[in-house]
Design a protein around this motif. Structure first.
Motif, PDB file in Angstrom:
ATOM      1  N   UNK A 111     -55.328  27.391 -26.538  1.00  0.00           N
ATOM      2  CA  UNK A 111     -55.525  27.599 -25.096  1.00  0.00           C
ATOM      3  C   UNK A 111     -56.867  27.017 -24.637  1.00  0.00           C
ATOM      4  N   UNK A 112     -57.077  25.758 -25.028  1.00  0.00           N
ATOM      5  CA  UNK A 112     -58.333  25.069 -24.764  1.00  0.00           C
ATOM      6  C   UNK A 112     -58.120  23.952 -23.755  1.00  0.00           C
ATOM      7  N   UNK A 113     -58.985  23.854 -22.757  1.00  0.00           N
ATOM      8  CA  UNK A 113     -58.889  22.800 -21.749  1.00  0.00           C
ATOM      9  C   UNK A 113     -59.069  21.419 -22.382  1.00  0.00           C
ATOM     10  N   UNK A 114     -58.431  20.416 -21.798  1.00  0.00           N
ATOM     11  CA  UNK A 114     -58.727  19.028 -22.126  1.00  0.00           C
ATOM     12  C   UNK A 114     -59.941  18.610 -21.300  1.00  0.00           C
ATOM     13  N   UNK A 115     -60.977  18.111 -21.985  1.00  0.00           N
ATOM     14  CA  UNK A 115     -62.185  17.636 -21.306  1.00  0.00           C
ATOM     15  C   UNK A 115     -62.495  16.238 -21.813  1.00  0.00           C
ATOM     16  N   UNK A 116     -62.609  15.280 -20.894  1.00  0.00           N
ATOM     17  CA  UNK A 116     -62.738  13.878 -21.292  1.00  0.00           C
ATOM     18  C   UNK A 116     -63.884  13.198 -20.546  1.00  0.00           C
ATOM     19  N   UNK A 117     -64.699  12.457 -21.292  1.00  0.00           N
ATOM     20  CA  UNK A 117     -65.753  11.626 -20.710  1.00  0.00           C
ATOM     21  C   UNK A 117     -65.303  10.174 -20.635  1.00  0.00           C
ATOM     22  N   UNK A 118     -64.816   9.641 -21.751  1.00  0.00           N
ATOM     23  CA  UNK A 118     -64.344   8.254 -21.804  1.00  0.00           C
ATOM     24  C   UNK A 118     -62.921   8.219 -21.258  1.00  0.00           C
ATOM     25  N   UNK A 119     -62.812   8.010 -19.961  1.00  0.00           N
ATOM     26  CA  UNK A 119     -61.532   8.177 -19.265  1.00  0.00           C
ATOM     27  C   UNK A 119     -61.554   7.296 -18.035  1.00  0.00           C
ATOM     28  N   UNK A 120     -60.457   6.557 -17.795  1.00  0.00           N
ATOM     29  CA  UNK A 120     -60.439   5.675 -16.625  1.00  0.00           C
ATOM     30  C   UNK A 120     -59.116   5.737 -15.865  1.00  0.00           C
ATOM     31  N   UNK A 121     -58.369   6.825 -16.035  1.00  0.00           N
ATOM     32  CA  UNK A 121     -57.135   6.998 -15.266  1.00  0.00           C
ATOM     33  C   UNK A 121     -57.454   7.795 -13.988  1.00  0.00           C
ATOM     34  N   UNK A 163     -57.181  13.943 -12.659  1.00  0.00           N
ATOM     35  CA  UNK A 163     -56.575  14.434 -13.890  1.00  0.00           C
ATOM     36  C   UNK A 163     -57.457  14.210 -15.118  1.00  0.00           C
ATOM     37  N   UNK A 164     -58.729  13.965 -14.892  1.00  0.00           N
ATOM     38  CA  UNK A 164     -59.641  13.750 -16.022  1.00  0.00           C
ATOM     39  C   UNK A 164     -59.612  14.948 -16.967  1.00  0.00           C
ATOM     40  N   UNK A 165     -59.794  16.136 -16.429  1.00  0.00           N
ATOM     41  CA  UNK A 165     -59.815  17.360 -17.217  1.00  0.00           C
ATOM     42  C   UNK A 165     -58.602  18.205 -16.868  1.00  0.00           C
ATOM     43  N   UNK A 166     -57.888  18.653 -17.875  1.00  0.00           N
ATOM     44  CA  UNK A 166     -56.668  19.432 -17.678  1.00  0.00           C
ATOM     45  C   UNK A 166     -56.939  20.872 -18.109  1.00  0.00           C
ATOM     46  N   UNK A 167     -56.873  21.803 -17.170  1.00  0.00           N
ATOM     47  CA  UNK A 167     -57.172  23.191 -17.538  1.00  0.00           C
ATOM     48  C   UNK A 167     -56.020  23.833 -18.298  1.00  0.00           C
ATOM     49  N   UNK A 168     -56.358  24.874 -19.030  1.00  0.00           N
ATOM     50  CA  UNK A 168     -55.338  25.728 -19.625  1.00  0.00           C
ATOM     51  C   UNK A 168     -55.558  27.132 -19.089  1.00  0.00           C
ATOM     52  N   UNK A 169     -54.505  27.784 -18.571  1.00  0.00           N
ATOM     53  CA  UNK A 169     -53.100  27.341 -18.527  1.00  0.00           C
ATOM     54  C   UNK A 169     -52.831  26.396 -17.367  1.00  0.00           C
ATOM     55  N   UNK A 170     -51.724  25.692 -17.465  1.00  0.00           N
ATOM     56  CA  UNK A 170     -51.272  24.779 -16.423  1.00  0.00           C
ATOM     57  C   UNK A 170     -49.816  24.444 -16.726  1.00  0.00           C
ATOM     58  N   UNK A 171     -49.023  24.254 -15.688  1.00  0.00           N
ATOM     59  CA  UNK A 171     -47.597  23.960 -15.876  1.00  0.00           C
ATOM     60  C   UNK A 171     -47.383  22.698 -16.712  1.00  0.00           C
TER      61      UNK A 171
END
Length: 473
Positions: free
Chosen positions: A428-438, A442-450
């Motif tokens: 149940x860990x968020x996605x956290x991204x620095x090297x990201x270009x999309x 949507x850089x960081x995806x929280x948990x929970x999330x659909x």
């Protein structure tokens, strides 16, 4: 019992026999009636060999199942130094719809259908020269494969067990007939996976290996069953059971952690037999029915500069390794991008064939370390000793054991093998991204999330009135 929607029979599976030329020295007949196939152990055994074929699809282990997870988790991104083919552009941004989702559904259920046909037709086959142990070994193989398919499906299309065990999972299919199955709960799917694996473990002989397999590590063994059980229990948060199953594999003298050049070479080896770390892998072969005509949609071409180069590693991942860590040798620079050479392919094969590791010994050490951190006990073992075993084999420094550090060690060790996104989900860990270009939103995806449960494919929704789509799709 749930029934599979498409009504696949073993006759449909017979076409895969031709994809197994590297597994069996003697090619079976390609066409025969279901009745004849179901009546003969030899034919069912050939069907067992055919169960492995779809794993090499570029929609499964030799492509999207691995890469979608790496892109979603922040281990991978689309490079800027290579134009690429335009594929894998939605995954980093989690841009999914029922029409753009994981293609795993149909391949996994086809394989489940074929496994069910083997499992459900073995009664009474121990006659003449066929022993009951031969029958048990074949049933255990099919049970493992059915369990692996259900497991891959539920972690892809449902919320994690540790968060929502009573939410909608995927249909549990135990009989191959026409049907329109509804979704079981996540907990029910896991219960069936565990039931299949524990039965398989009890049935298979300790030294069984499918005869005439080109790669002994690409067919089911008792250690593979125990390794998958350890993973499943880990995903359920059943720490003691996860540790116990991992310990069985670690204590098996057939396996050892690869060191130095052996670690690098095991990813390009023709077969897994040469190195003791691989427990179960997908055997890459152009003769497989699920190898496309060019090979250009498979892992080596998608992840290599001299292929299409659609997916590379992020600096978020690469910067985690310390200088001298042997694992850094599996990355190379192209301008500002870091590409993985984990799927460089077998020597001399163009388009590249590659074996894809599914279960390795290092995962067992990591499973046990995490389980111990969460309260499991194993005599004479600590989480620190398990993390040190991995670090020593990789010429790295072991961290102090904690829930945070073991997750990071899993990320480093199992990178580009499709694990990290599911580690984030189950913890149940968020996605956290620095090297990201999309898409920045949507850089960081929280948990929970659909979005942690991918949408059910539109084709299934259109065909099955009993199917319920995931929330928000």
């Amino acid at each position: 019992m749930k029934k599979i929607l498409l009504g696949i029979t073993l006759l449909a599976a017979i076409g895969v026999f031709s994809s197994c030329k590297d597994y069996l020295e003697e090619e079976p007949e390609l066409k025969q009636s279901n009745e004849l196939t179901f009546s003969k152990f030899e034919s069912l055994d050939n069907a067992g060999a055919a169960l492995y074929g779809m794993f090499q699809s570029s929609d499964w282990y030799d492509g999207q199942f691995i890469l979608q997870g790496e892109l979603r988790s922040g281990n991978a991104k689309n490079p800027t130094s290579v134009a690429g083919s335009g594929r894998y552009r939605d995954d980093a941004a989690w841009n999914y719809t029922a029409s753009v989702t994981s293609p795993l559904w149909s391949y996994a259920y086809y394989t489940i259908a074929r496994a069910c046909n083997v499992i459900n037709n073995l009664e009474g086959k121990a006659t003449g020269d066929i022993t009951q142990q031969q029958v048990n070994n074949l049933k255990a193989e099919a049970l493992f494969i059915r369990a692996l398919c259900h497991f891959d499906l539920v972690i892809t299309y449902a919320q994690p067990y540790t968060s929502q065990p009573n939410s909608l999972g995927v249909p549990v299919v135990l009989v191959t007939e026409n049907g329109q199955p509804a979704r079981n709960t996540v907990a029910e799917v896991y219960d069936q996976v565990v039931a299949d694996l524990t039965e398989a473990e009890s049935l298979m002989s300790d030294n069984y290996s499918r005869a005439d397999a080109a790669d002994a590590k690409a067919v089911v063994s008792k250690a593979a069953i125990q390794g998958l059980l350890s993973r499943v229990y880990l995903y359920m948060g059943q720490w003691q059971k996860a540790a116990d199953e991992a310990t069985k594999v670690i204590n098996n003298k057939k396996y050892s952690l690869a060191t130095g050049e052996d670690y690098i070479n095991m990813y390009q080896a023709a077969v897994g037999n040469s190195y003791g770390e691989i427990i179960f892998e997908v055997y890459g072969s152009k003769k497989n029915e699920y190898w496309d005509d060019s090979g250009w949609s498979h892992l080596p071409y998608i992840t290599a500069v001299d292929g299409y180069g659609d997916v590379c590693a992020t600096s978020d991942l690469v910067d985690l390794y310390e200088e001298g860590d042997i694992r850094t040798s599996l990355f190379y620079k192209n301008e500002n991008d870091n590409f993985t050479s984990k799927y460089k392919g077998k020597a001399g094969a163009v388009p590249y064939e590659t074996n894809v590791p599914i279960i390795r010994l290092s995962e067992m050490y990591l499973n046990r370390a995490e389980a111990i951190i969460n309260g499991a006990t194993v005599s004479g073992v600590t989480a620190e000793s398990d993390l040190k075993a991995i670090a020593a084999a990789r010429n790295a420094t072991a961290p102090s054991p904690s829930k945070v550090t073991v997750l990071q060690e899993r990320r480093k060790e199992l990178a580009f093998e499709g694990h990290y996104i599911y580690d984030l989900a189950r913890t149940r860990t968020d996605v956290k991204r620095s090297d990201y270009d999309a898409t920045e939103a949507n850089r960081n995806i929280p948990f929970p999330d659909k979005r942690w449960a991918m949408p059910i494919p539109k084709r299934e929704m259109d065909a099955n009135p009993n199917m319920v789509q995931n929330e928000g799709f």
